[in-house]
Design an enzyme around this catalytic site. Structure first.
Site, PDB file in Angstrom:
ATOM      1  N   CYS A   2       0.819  -1.205   0.000  1.00 46.37           N
ATOM      2  CA  CYS A   2       0.000   0.000   0.000  1.00 46.37           C
ATOM      3  C   CYS A   2       0.856   1.259   0.000  1.00 46.37           C
ATOM      4  O   CYS A   2       1.948   1.286   0.554  1.00 46.37           O
ATOM      5  CB  CYS A   2      -0.859   0.036   1.249  1.00 46.37           C
ATOM      6  SG  CYS A   2      -1.867  -1.413   1.466  1.00 46.37           S
ATOM      7  N   ARG A  27       5.302  -0.168  -6.093  1.00 43.76           N
ATOM      8  CA  ARG A  27       5.275  -0.962  -4.865  1.00 43.76           C
ATOM      9  C   ARG A  27       4.266  -2.109  -4.954  1.00 43.76           C
ATOM     10  O   ARG A  27       4.271  -2.998  -4.115  1.00 43.76           O
ATOM     11  CB  ARG A  27       4.912  -0.059  -3.693  1.00 43.76           C
ATOM     12  CG  ARG A  27       5.936   1.022  -3.461  1.00 43.76           C
ATOM     13  CD  ARG A  27       5.433   2.033  -2.484  1.00 43.76           C
ATOM     14  NE  ARG A  27       5.317   1.476  -1.156  1.00 43.76           N
ATOM     15  CZ  ARG A  27       6.251   1.576  -0.223  1.00 43.76           C
ATOM     16  NH1 ARG A  27       7.363   2.216  -0.469  1.00 43.76           N
ATOM     17  NH2 ARG A  27       6.076   1.052   0.966  1.00 43.76           N
ATOM     18  N   TRP A  75      -3.096  -2.630  -1.415  1.00 45.86           N
ATOM     19  CA  TRP A  75      -2.708  -4.013  -1.723  1.00 45.86           C
ATOM     20  C   TRP A  75      -3.486  -4.862  -0.731  1.00 45.86           C
ATOM     21  O   TRP A  75      -3.214  -4.825   0.465  1.00 45.86           O
ATOM     22  CB  TRP A  75      -1.196  -4.152  -1.526  1.00 45.86           C
ATOM     23  CG  TRP A  75      -0.607  -5.431  -2.004  1.00 45.86           C
ATOM     24  CD1 TRP A  75      -0.254  -5.756  -3.281  1.00 45.86           C
ATOM     25  CD2 TRP A  75      -0.254  -6.567  -1.200  1.00 45.86           C
ATOM     26  NE1 TRP A  75       0.281  -7.016  -3.326  1.00 45.86           N
ATOM     27  CE2 TRP A  75       0.300  -7.540  -2.069  1.00 45.86           C
ATOM     28  CE3 TRP A  75      -0.356  -6.866   0.149  1.00 45.86           C
ATOM     29  CZ2 TRP A  75       0.743  -8.771  -1.626  1.00 45.86           C
ATOM     30  CZ3 TRP A  75       0.098  -8.107   0.590  1.00 45.86           C
ATOM     31  CH2 TRP A  75       0.641  -9.040  -0.291  1.00 45.86           C
ATOM     32  N   ASN A 100      -1.704   2.221   5.922  1.00 42.19           N
ATOM     33  CA  ASN A 100      -0.851   1.085   5.542  1.00 42.19           C
ATOM     34  C   ASN A 100      -0.614   0.261   6.797  1.00 42.19           C
ATOM     35  O   ASN A 100      -0.408   0.828   7.868  1.00 42.19           O
ATOM     36  CB  ASN A 100       0.520   1.551   5.053  1.00 42.19           C
ATOM     37  CG  ASN A 100       0.466   2.202   3.694  1.00 42.19           C
ATOM     38  OD1 ASN A 100      -0.587   2.269   3.081  1.00 42.19           O
ATOM     39  ND2 ASN A 100       1.589   2.697   3.238  1.00 42.19           N
ATOM     40  N   GLY A 101      -0.567  -1.047   6.657  1.00 46.27           N
ATOM     41  CA  GLY A 101      -0.311  -1.894   7.819  1.00 46.27           C
ATOM     42  C   GLY A 101      -1.541  -2.708   8.157  1.00 46.27           C
ATOM     43  O   GLY A 101      -2.459  -2.833   7.340  1.00 46.27           O
ATOM     44  N   GLU A 483      18.339 -17.503  -6.942  1.00 43.42           N
ATOM     45  CA  GLU A 483      17.889 -16.169  -7.341  1.00 43.42           C
ATOM     46  C   GLU A 483      17.357 -16.196  -8.782  1.00 43.42           C
ATOM     47  O   GLU A 483      16.349 -15.565  -9.096  1.00 43.42           O
ATOM     48  CB  GLU A 483      19.065 -15.181  -7.192  1.00 43.42           C
ATOM     49  CG  GLU A 483      18.837 -13.764  -7.687  1.00 43.42           C
ATOM     50  CD  GLU A 483      17.643 -13.045  -7.044  1.00 43.42           C
ATOM     51  OE1 GLU A 483      17.103 -13.540  -6.062  1.00 43.42           O
ATOM     52  OE2 GLU A 483      17.249 -11.991  -7.570  1.00 43.42           O
ATOM     53  N   LYS A 487      13.572 -15.149  -9.871  1.00 41.76           N
ATOM     54  CA  LYS A 487      13.252 -14.127 -10.886  1.00 41.76           C
ATOM     55  C   LYS A 487      12.244 -14.679 -11.884  1.00 41.76           C
ATOM     56  O   LYS A 487      11.298 -14.009 -12.277  1.00 41.76           O
ATOM     57  CB  LYS A 487      14.502 -13.680 -11.664  1.00 41.76           C
ATOM     58  CG  LYS A 487      15.475 -12.781 -10.940  1.00 41.76           C
ATOM     59  CD  LYS A 487      15.008 -11.384 -10.717  1.00 41.76           C
ATOM     60  CE  LYS A 487      14.262 -11.234  -9.435  1.00 41.76           C
ATOM     61  NZ  LYS A 487      14.936 -11.024  -8.198  1.00 41.76           N
ATOM     62  N   GLU A 490       8.804 -14.945 -10.296  1.00 41.97           N
ATOM     63  CA  GLU A 490       8.207 -13.644  -9.990  1.00 41.97           C
ATOM     64  C   GLU A 490       7.586 -12.996 -11.220  1.00 41.97           C
ATOM     65  O   GLU A 490       6.488 -12.466 -11.152  1.00 41.97           O
ATOM     66  CB  GLU A 490       9.280 -12.679  -9.456  1.00 41.97           C
ATOM     67  CG  GLU A 490       9.652 -12.883  -8.016  1.00 41.97           C
ATOM     68  CD  GLU A 490      10.718 -11.895  -7.570  1.00 41.97           C
ATOM     69  OE1 GLU A 490      10.524 -11.231  -6.556  1.00 41.97           O
ATOM     70  OE2 GLU A 490      11.769 -11.793  -8.231  1.00 41.97           O
ATOM     71  N   HIS A 506      19.307 -36.987  -5.022  1.00 41.20           N
ATOM     72  CA  HIS A 506      18.526 -37.190  -3.802  1.00 41.20           C
ATOM     73  C   HIS A 506      17.055 -36.854  -3.986  1.00 41.20           C
ATOM     74  O   HIS A 506      16.360 -36.596  -3.020  1.00 41.20           O
ATOM     75  CB  HIS A 506      19.144 -36.397  -2.658  1.00 41.20           C
ATOM     76  CG  HIS A 506      20.554 -36.818  -2.363  1.00 41.20           C
ATOM     77  ND1 HIS A 506      20.856 -37.968  -1.680  1.00 41.20           N
ATOM     78  CD2 HIS A 506      21.738 -36.276  -2.733  1.00 41.20           C
ATOM     79  CE1 HIS A 506      22.164 -38.106  -1.610  1.00 41.20           C
ATOM     80  NE2 HIS A 506      22.727 -37.080  -2.247  1.00 41.20           N
ATOM     81  N   LYS A 605       6.486  -4.337  -3.819  1.00 41.30           N
ATOM     82  CA  LYS A 605       7.902  -3.992  -3.778  1.00 41.30           C
ATOM     83  C   LYS A 605       8.434  -3.954  -2.358  1.00 41.30           C
ATOM     84  O   LYS A 605       9.535  -4.412  -2.082  1.00 41.30           O
ATOM     85  CB  LYS A 605       8.092  -2.622  -4.448  1.00 41.30           C
ATOM     86  CG  LYS A 605       9.537  -2.158  -4.505  1.00 41.30           C
ATOM     87  CD  LYS A 605      10.333  -3.001  -5.469  1.00 41.30           C
ATOM     88  CE  LYS A 605      11.812  -2.687  -5.429  1.00 41.30           C
ATOM     89  NZ  LYS A 605      12.599  -3.781  -6.027  1.00 41.30           N
TER      90      LYS A 605
HETATM   91  C1  F1P Z   1      12.690  -8.183   0.140  1.00 42.70           C
HETATM   92  C2  F1P Z   1      11.862  -8.625  -1.067  1.00 42.70           C
HETATM   93  C3  F1P Z   1      12.547  -8.303  -2.398  1.00 42.70           C
HETATM   94  C4  F1P Z   1      11.619  -8.615  -3.580  1.00 42.70           C
HETATM   95  C5  F1P Z   1      10.260  -7.926  -3.460  1.00 42.70           C
HETATM   96  C6  F1P Z   1       9.665  -8.170  -2.095  1.00 42.70           C
HETATM   97  O1  F1P Z   1      12.741  -6.802   0.170  1.00 42.70           O
HETATM   98  O2  F1P Z   1      11.653 -10.018  -0.965  1.00 42.70           O
HETATM   99  O3  F1P Z   1      13.713  -9.047  -2.508  1.00 42.70           O
HETATM  100  O4  F1P Z   1      12.222  -8.219  -4.783  1.00 42.70           O
HETATM  101  O5  F1P Z   1      10.424  -6.594  -3.763  1.00 42.70           O
HETATM  102  O6  F1P Z   1      10.606  -7.942  -1.023  1.00 42.70           O
HETATM  103  P1  F1P Z   1      13.905  -5.949   0.822  1.00 42.70           P
HETATM  104  O7  F1P Z   1      13.948  -6.282   2.294  1.00 42.70           O
HETATM  105  O8  F1P Z   1      15.179  -6.282   0.134  1.00 42.70           O
HETATM  106  O9  F1P Z   1      13.481  -4.528   0.590  1.00 42.70           O
END
Ligand code: F1P
Length: 610
Positions: A2, A27, A75, A100-101, A483, A487, A490, A506, A605
């Site tokens: 959010c 975000r 969100w 937010n929260g 990683e 990617k 995601e 295994h 984000k």
């Molecule tokens: C951790 C994280 C990011 C991911 C996404 C959600 O965030 O998992 O790695 O790309 O944006 O959050 P941060 O602690 O590195 O900001």
């Protein structure tokens, strides 16, 4: 997650609010809304599911106006993605709230507010804030006092901004667990959950601290701490580029950010390392003294940042001779763990606001860690403010939800931490020289690696119609395989799993058939021969492989294997270099699949709730 933007001005603030929301789109969100208050007390609200542009269209067709306003991108957590659940939430058409929260005790509040006659029009926890504040206003308190009283009743996390229709001259804001930043203008002031939202209107910011409540009018900002006492908070001048939100001609932020890596890695190294070694105290004031005492490092992070931590463990133990544990923040914070003597807690985070990582840092302080260090990309963020030591990566604003340049700068930071800790723990002169020279070569090597884009675009074509994939790596390339798989998941929504290739026998070998592409990360290192045996195991079972390999590693393309040559690089930086082709692969696969690359479905984000 959010996003919040608010403004108190003499002019119409609607464009400022909408531009702010657009700057927070990165975000992740699923609906958006705005409430506007005019001097005569006219209160207007517009909300839309979908993109901010849909809200902007509604605003322009309604000629919405206001000199005080609050806006939000939601969100969904409590309640589905509907217009009714989008913020701002109202109480009796008098109080307007964005939040937010999560208000964890919202069920109990909802029950007692319903008993007092309040009607709920949404499924959200946020609506309880609006009614609780309204109840306080009805008791005759000012808006400020009402919010101060109301927050005493909330459990959970909030960054919230509240307007009262009967007083269009101010907003009151409260922060606990979700960041808020006040932007200072000339004869107008602003509030947002992220400074990015306000860069077009100001560069002067006050970062609110935990428990702060603030009253914002056009001419004045008054901040009160968690005890209700007035406090002066430092005014910080932001040096983030105003146009950091532009795509600079690239089709997506993610692609722009992938291509920025040589520059931002160079920036991260700048002035911190020369031929002799590291500059003093690059991890913060007094860091050298603290690092000299460290006997164990515990790394905590989430997502991509966690993968940076996993890679770092290989370096810290191999070169710096320091034992190292790595754990996901959401696990660490809810289990009993043993603290080793003289342990340094290292958190890693692009945003510096990830709820679980922040909670883990706070827990570590209680557990008796010797000191805490954060490797972070956002100055002034909660992790930076609450850690003893901080190392700022200089990746610049990262907009794409899938982290790219933040990751490679985090790895660069960890190589510097390896040098710094190694100095006190017997780092050999040869290893020191090889890490320093590898770091110096890194920006140019990244540029060279980005040039292999064409081969990867072709490969992506073959890949895009697959439903599953397996990523393999050994040693410090195992987290890089993880990683790469993350990617792909995601942004292209292809199921991807990563394994340390020694683990193949295994279990995962059972998955291998012509439908399961296997991506192999194969630098020319001491584990190459072992990796080749693993490749043969896959080949023998009819698997189709895509091998990212050093050209000296002698892999040859044939009907079962596509080899993509990666420029030769020396040991310590190989994980950073091999990250690039995997980022490009997921980007081009997502492009072919037509997904929302920068804002993938269901993701955010900055994960500021648990
Ligand atoms: C951790 C994280 C990011 C991911 C996404 C959600 O965030 O998992 O790695 O790309 O944006 O959050 P941060 O602690 O590195 O900001």
């Amino acid at each position: 997650m959010c996003g919040i933007v608010g403004a108190v001005a003499e002019r119409n603030v609607v464009e400022i609010l909408l531009e702010g929301l657009k700057r927070l789109e990165y975000r992740g969100y699923d609906s958006a809304g705005v409430a506007l208050l005019q001097q005569d007390g006219t209160l207007t609200r517009l909300r839309r599911t979908g993109k901010v542009q849909e809200l902007a269209d509604a605003v322009s067709s309604n000629d919405a106006l206001g000199t005080t306003g609050i806006a939000h991108t939601r969100w969904a957590t409590h309640g589905g993605v509907t217009e009714e659940n989008a913020h701002p939430h109202f109480s009796s058409d008098r109080v307007a709230v964005v939040h937010n929260g999560i208000i964890e005790n919202y069920m109990a509040l909802r029950k007692s507010l319903s008993e007092k006659g309040y009607t709920f029009t949404s499924d959200t926890d946020t609506e309880t804030i609006a009614h609780t504040v309204n109840e306080e206003l009805k008791a005759g308190h000012s808006l400020l006092a009402s919010v101060q009283n109301a927050v005493q009743q909330f459990h959970g996390a909030y960054g919230t901004v509240i307007m009262d229709k009967e007083d269009p001259s101010r907003v009151v804001v409260a922060r606990s667990g979700s960041p808020l930043v006040i932007g200072l203008g000339l004869g107008e002031n602003f509030i947002a959950s992220d400074q990015m939202a306000l860069l077009p209107v100001t560069r002067r910011f006050i970062f609110l601290e935990e428990g702060d409540v603030a009253e914002i009018t056009r001419r004045e900002v008054m901040v009160f701490d968690k005890h209700g006492d007035p406090v002066e908070r430092e005014v910080v001048e932001s040096n983030i580029e105003h146009d950091a939100g532009d795509k600079a001609g690239y089709r997506h932020y993610m692609l722009k950010e992938i291509h920025e890596q040589p520059t931002v890695v160079r920036n991260t190294l700048q002035g911190r390392v020369d031929d002799q070694g590291l500059a003093a105290d690059i991890f913060g004031h007094g860091a050298d003294e603290i690092l000299s005492k460290v006997q164990h490092v515990q790394i905590i992070a989430c997502g991509t940042s966690y993968h940076a931590g996993m890679t770092a463990r290989y370096w810290l133990e191999q070169y710096a001779n320091v034992s190292c544990g790595v754990e996901i923040a959401s696990e660490f914070r809810y289990r009993k763990s043993v603290v080793h003597e003289n342990s340094l807690l290292v958190t890693i985070s692009q945003s510096g606001e990830t709820a679980d990582t922040l909670a883990a840092l706070r827990l570590a302080k209680e557990l008796g860690y010797m000191a805490s260090l954060t490797i972070c990309n956002v100055p002034g963020s909660s992790l930076v403010r609450e850690s003893d030591l901080a190392f700022m990566t200089r990746a610049g604003a990262e907009i794409g939800v899938a982290s790219t340049k933040a990751f490679t700068t985090q790895l660069t930071a960890f190589l510097m931490l390896t040098l710094a800790l190694g100095e006190h723990h017997g780092l050999s002169l040869d290893d020191k020289a090889s890490i320093i020279s590898a770091l110096h070569s890194l920006p140019a090597k990244l540029e060279e690696t980005l040039a292999i884009t064409q081969g990867i675009e072709d490969l992506a074509e073959e890949f895009a119609d697959r439903n599953h994939s397996l990523f393999l790596g050994r040693g410090e390339q195992y987290p890089i395989a993880m990683e790469g798989a993350l990617k792909l998941k995601e942004i292209s929504y292809i199921h991807a799993e990563a394994y340390a290739s020694g683990e193949l026998k295994h279990g995962p070998l059972a998955l291998i058939d012509e439908e399961m592409p296997v991506i192999v990360v194969a630098p020319n290192n001491e584990l190459l021969e072992k990796l080749k045996s693993n490749v043969e195991e896959v080949r023998a079972r009819g698997g189709l492989m895509y091998v990212f390999a050093d050209k000296d590693a002698a892999f040859v393309s044939d009907e079962t294997m596509r080899v993509i040559n990666v420029p030769h690089c020396e040991g310590p930086i190989a994980p950073i270099i091999y990250t690039i082709p995997l980022q490009l692969l997921s980007y081009y696969v997502a492009l072919i699949k037509g997904t929302d690359v920068d804002q993938p479905r269901n993701l955010a984000k900055s994960v500021t709730v648990e």
